[in-house]
Design a protein around this motif. Structure first.
Motif, PDB file in Angstrom:
ATOM      1  N   GLU A 249       0.789  -1.247   0.000  1.00 29.14           N
ATOM      2  CA  GLU A 249       0.000   0.000   0.000  1.00 29.14           C
ATOM      3  C   GLU A 249       0.816   1.290   0.000  1.00 29.14           C
ATOM      4  N   THR A 250       2.077   1.231   0.409  1.00 27.36           N
ATOM      5  CA  THR A 250       2.942   2.418   0.426  1.00 27.36           C
ATOM      6  C   THR A 250       3.201   2.852  -1.017  1.00 27.36           C
ATOM      7  N   VAL A 251       3.055   4.166  -1.294  1.00 26.11           N
ATOM      8  CA  VAL A 251       3.186   4.606  -2.694  1.00 26.11           C
ATOM      9  C   VAL A 251       4.388   5.515  -2.925  1.00 26.11           C
ATOM     10  N   VAL A 252       5.006   5.340  -4.100  1.00 27.32           N
ATOM     11  CA  VAL A 252       6.145   6.154  -4.530  1.00 27.32           C
ATOM     12  C   VAL A 252       5.794   6.779  -5.878  1.00 27.32           C
ATOM     13  N   LEU A 253       6.182   8.030  -6.055  1.00 24.15           N
ATOM     14  CA  LEU A 253       5.978   8.744  -7.323  1.00 24.15           C
ATOM     15  C   LEU A 253       7.354   9.210  -7.772  1.00 24.15           C
ATOM     16  N   TRP A 254       7.731   8.874  -9.012  1.00 22.92           N
ATOM     17  CA  TRP A 254       9.072   9.260  -9.459  1.00 22.92           C
ATOM     18  C   TRP A 254       9.068   9.813 -10.884  1.00 22.92           C
ATOM     19  N   ASP A 255      10.184  10.484 -11.200  1.00 15.99           N
ATOM     20  CA  ASP A 255      10.381  11.117 -12.493  1.00 15.99           C
ATOM     21  C   ASP A 255      10.882  10.044 -13.463  1.00 15.99           C
ATOM     22  N   ARG A 256      10.166   9.838 -14.571  1.00 18.75           N
ATOM     23  CA  ARG A 256      10.565   8.776 -15.511  1.00 18.75           C
ATOM     24  C   ARG A 256      11.946   9.038 -16.105  1.00 18.75           C
ATOM     25  N   GLU A 257      12.258  10.310 -16.313  1.00 18.11           N
ATOM     26  CA  GLU A 257      13.503  10.698 -16.977  1.00 18.11           C
ATOM     27  C   GLU A 257      14.721  10.453 -16.065  1.00 18.11           C
ATOM     28  N   THR A 258      14.640  10.987 -14.852  1.00 17.72           N
ATOM     29  CA  THR A 258      15.810  10.902 -13.959  1.00 17.72           C
ATOM     30  C   THR A 258      15.758   9.661 -13.068  1.00 17.72           C
ATOM     31  N   GLY A 259      14.571   9.057 -12.924  1.00 19.41           N
ATOM     32  CA  GLY A 259      14.424   7.918 -12.014  1.00 19.41           C
ATOM     33  C   GLY A 259      14.406   8.332 -10.550  1.00 19.41           C
ATOM     34  N   ARG A 260      14.324   9.624 -10.274  1.00 18.68           N
ATOM     35  CA  ARG A 260      14.352  10.102  -8.884  1.00 18.68           C
ATOM     36  C   ARG A 260      12.929  10.315  -8.357  1.00 18.68           C
ATOM     37  N   PRO A 261      12.702   9.971  -7.077  1.00 19.16           N
ATOM     38  CA  PRO A 261      11.374  10.237  -6.491  1.00 19.16           C
ATOM     39  C   PRO A 261      11.085  11.744  -6.478  1.00 19.16           C
ATOM     40  N   VAL A 262       9.818  12.098  -6.661  1.00 22.58           N
ATOM     41  CA  VAL A 262       9.454  13.519  -6.621  1.00 22.58           C
ATOM     42  C   VAL A 262       8.741  13.868  -5.309  1.00 22.58           C
ATOM     43  N   HIS A 263       8.564  12.879  -4.450  1.00 27.04           N
ATOM     44  CA  HIS A 263       7.920  13.093  -3.153  1.00 27.04           C
ATOM     45  C   HIS A 263       8.341  11.928  -2.269  1.00 27.04           C
ATOM     46  N   ARG A 264       8.354  12.132  -0.957  1.00 28.22           N
ATOM     47  CA  ARG A 264       8.619  10.987  -0.077  1.00 28.22           C
ATOM     48  C   ARG A 264       7.516   9.943  -0.262  1.00 28.22           C
ATOM     49  N   ALA A 265       7.873   8.676  -0.060  1.00 29.84           N
ATOM     50  CA  ALA A 265       6.869   7.606  -0.126  1.00 29.84           C
ATOM     51  C   ALA A 265       5.877   7.814   1.018  1.00 29.84           C
ATOM     52  N   ILE A 266       4.587   7.685   0.718  1.00 34.84           N
ATOM     53  CA  ILE A 266       3.564   7.781   1.769  1.00 34.84           C
ATOM     54  C   ILE A 266       3.247   6.356   2.209  1.00 34.84           C
ATOM     55  N   VAL A 267       3.479   6.109   3.498  1.00 38.94           N
ATOM     56  CA  VAL A 267       3.472   4.751   4.040  1.00 38.94           C
ATOM     57  C   VAL A 267       2.049   4.297   4.380  1.00 38.94           C
ATOM     58  N   TRP A 268       1.805   3.008   4.331  1.00 35.42           N
ATOM     59  CA  TRP A 268       0.468   2.453   4.585  1.00 35.42           C
ATOM     60  C   TRP A 268      -0.136   2.946   5.889  1.00 35.42           C
ATOM     61  N   GLN A 269       0.724   3.197   6.903  1.00 36.68           N
ATOM     62  CA  GLN A 269       0.203   3.626   8.217  1.00 36.68           C
ATOM     63  C   GLN A 269      -0.289   5.069   8.216  1.00 36.68           C
ATOM     64  N   ASP A 270       0.030   5.815   7.182  1.00 31.36           N
ATOM     65  CA  ASP A 270      -0.242   7.260   7.132  1.00 31.36           C
ATOM     66  C   ASP A 270      -1.746   7.534   7.029  1.00 31.36           C
ATOM     67  N   ARG A 271      -2.245   8.425   7.890  1.00 32.79           N
ATOM     68  CA  ARG A 271      -3.692   8.692   7.966  1.00 32.79           C
ATOM     69  C   ARG A 271      -4.094   9.995   7.272  1.00 32.79           C
ATOM     70  N   ARG A 272      -3.197  10.626   6.504  1.00 29.87           N
ATOM     71  CA  ARG A 272      -3.487  11.967   6.000  1.00 29.87           C
ATOM     72  C   ARG A 272      -4.692  12.018   5.060  1.00 29.87           C
ATOM     73  N   SER A 273      -5.053  10.899   4.466  1.00 28.43           N
ATOM     74  CA  SER A 273      -6.167  10.947   3.509  1.00 28.43           C
ATOM     75  C   SER A 273      -7.510  10.585   4.150  1.00 28.43           C
ATOM     76  N   ALA A 274      -7.574  10.691   5.493  1.00 25.52           N
ATOM     77  CA  ALA A 274      -8.844  10.378   6.180  1.00 25.52           C
ATOM     78  C   ALA A 274      -9.988  11.247   5.648  1.00 25.52           C
ATOM     79  N   LYS A 275      -9.675  12.521   5.345  1.00 27.33           N
ATOM     80  CA  LYS A 275     -10.722  13.439   4.870  1.00 27.33           C
ATOM     81  C   LYS A 275     -11.228  13.014   3.484  1.00 27.33           C
TER      82      LYS A 275
END
Ligand code: ADP
Length: 509
Positions: free
Chosen positions: A86-112
């Motif tokens: 469930e933990t998600v990563v978003l990365w740049d296809r060109e550089t292969g670098r993540p564009v944001h920290r991975a949001i971990v399964w335990q994270d509750r920020r999307s409760a709203k």
């Protein structure tokens, strides 16, 4: 002598990564483990640095390979990956670098986001299509949050510049030098974007969760072709050919690849999975429906119960109350009593998960007298793991009509013989504990090894494992009834104590 055929298997967990080199005859030739950094930027938020996850995983892989090389000559025929789900990563296809920290399964920020969708009446349809609940635990609403908060990421994703995936996809991308963007059905089934029937990402689900199309990985079979790992990167050139989420890998590693076989992993929390065969079973009893593997590593289904607090209750007694010096000590303390003397603990420290789904209820210890001692509290915490497991198994039977014939166990607290005997008694089932309890890593090794012929099939893979230990039920029906009735009353008591102003969205019954 020709080199021993072996599989490198990587278990990328929430707090650390384990690497094992497993030989065809079932021996662990090399092993390494390392923790990595947890980031808690705000209350309820949990993030990982995806670059650090890649680096730690590469490091332990190289260490395990080195340890194995020092032991004997072997050839890495394939690589298995299992991961925190469930933990998600978003990365740049060109550089292969993540564009944001991975949001971990335990994270509750999307409760709203979850609340909004629930209020809009979307939960029934989501449950039916994906088998999951509208809970921040699953990946979909984490992505909704990301793209709402960061419009520039949405713009870049829509322009085809970004790729997204769970940790398996991120590692596959990293190890293949960016050549492969893929995931497997077990991981896909935890995202809210994957339809259980079609076995595909579905546009209307992407639309519902506001996820730009084109950023998701290709879905390939768990025992399949995920490209060649680059020797320069991982320290060995071999095909990545076994991929599954951690609980499904453990299910496979336990040999549960047919209808009616169940396993429980007793760790911090506990995860009970019952294999339900080729058809998804929809739950009316608070479980989730998830993709699992069949004996060929192909797609099958399971019912899953997540119990939030299991071994963590022992940790709490050890660290907060200082009632025992170490978790294994709990075994002798429980054993020292003839019975529980009516003392029960409901470890609802973070609400109750499956099958009760009550996020607001708080924990309690009930039945105290002047005769209650430390051992009673410890025993009550161990007993609670068994009662919660049995509640999950009952819900599974009610949903599927299938009763488990035995329970296969793993995880840290499964080392406790007293708990395993008590579980056998409460469940009236044989409890089977394998010789090597790292079933998650072994499951991924099995999926990889049957793909490249290290094992001819799943049965041969299982046969290569040592003899399991079996705990048999020795509890009478009367005693079982008395104990379970005590637990039910304890549950009713914590519900009665709940503040009516705080009722949660998943309140059941
Ligand atoms: P995780 O993978 O979730 O970190 P582990 O599988 O390593 O967890 O198990 C650790 C948990 O099991 C801890 O919560 C600990 O309190 C508990 N535990 C470990 N050994 C025992 C034991 N012998 N008896 C009871 N609980 C134990």
């Amino acid at each position: 002598m020709s080199p021993t055929p072996a599989i490198l298997t990587l278990d990328q967990g929430t707090t650390g990564t384990t690497a094992l080199v497993v030989s065809g005859d079932g021996r662990v030739l090399g092993r390494a483990y390392s923790e990595f950094t947890q980031h808690f930027p705000k209350a309820g938020w949990v993030e990982h640095d995806a670059d650090e996850i890649r680096d730690v995983t590469v490091r332990v892989a190289r260490q395990a390979l080195e340890a194995a090389r020092n032991r004997e000559s072997f050839r890495t025929e394939g690589i298995g990956i299992t991961n925190q789900r469930e933990t998600v990563v978003l990365w740049d296809r060109e550089t292969g670098r993540p564009v944001h920290r991975a949001i971990v399964w335990q994270d509750r920020r999307s409760a709203k986001v979850c609340r909004e969708l629930r209020e809009a009446g979307r939960e029934g349809e989501v449950r039916k299509r994906t088998g999951l609940l509208l809970d921040p635990y699953f990946s979909g609403t984490k992505l909704t949050w990301l793209f709402r908060e960061h419009p520039e990421l949405r713009r870049r994703a829509e322009a085809g510049e970004l790729a997204c995936g769970t940790i398996d996809s991120w590692l596959i991308h990293a190890f293949t030098g960016g050549r492969v963007h893929a995931t497997d059905p077990t991981n896909a089934s935890r995202t809210l974007l994957y339809d259980l029937r079609s076995g595909e990402w579905e546009d209307d689900l992407l639309e519902l969760f506001e996820v730009p199309p084109g950023i998701l990985p290709e879905i390939r079979s768990s025992s399949g072709d995920f490209g060649m790992a680059d020797g320069e990167i991982l320290g060995v050139e071999a095909p990545i050919c076994g991929v599954a989420g951690d609980q499904q890998a453990a299910l496979f590693g336990q040999g549960c690849w047919r209808e009616g076989l169940a396993k429980n992993t007793y760790g911090t929390g506990a995860f009970v999975l019952l294999h339900t065969g080729d058809e998804p079973v929809h739950s009316e009893h608070g479980l989730v429906t998830t993709v699992a593997c069949n004996a060929e590593g192909g797609r099958a289904f399971a019912l899953e119960a997540s119990i939030f607090i299991a071994g963590a209750a022992i940790q709490w007694l050890r660290d907060q109350l200082e009632l025992l010096p170490s978790a294994p000590e709990s075994e002798a303390m429980a054993q020292s009593l003839q019975g529980n003397d009516g003392v029960y603990m409901v470890p609802a420290f973070v609400g109750l998960g499956a099958p009760h789904w009550n996020p607001e209820v708080k924990g309690a210890i009930l039945g105290l007298t002047r005769g209650t001692g430390k051992s009673h509290l410890v025993r009550a915490a161990l007993e609670a793991m068994a009662y919660q497991t049995q509640d999950a198994l009952d819900a599974m039977e009610a949903d599927s009509g299938v009763a488990a014939k035995e329970l296969r166990v793993d995880g840290g607290a499964a080392e406790n013989d007293w708990l395993m005997s008590f579980q056998a008694g409460i469940s009236d089932l044989p409890v089977r504990r394998p010789a090597l309890v790292e079933t998650t890593a072994l499951g991924a090794a099995g999926l990889a090894g049957i793909q490249v012929g290290v094992w001819e099939g799943a049965d041969q893979f299982l046969a290569a494992r040592g003899e399991p230990q079996i705990f048999r039920a020795s509890m009478g029906n009367k005693e079982r009834e008395v104990l379970r009735s005590g637990w039910s009353r304890a549950l009713a008591a914590v519900r009665a104590f709940e503040d009516p102003g705080e009722q949660g969205p998943h309140e059941s019954g």
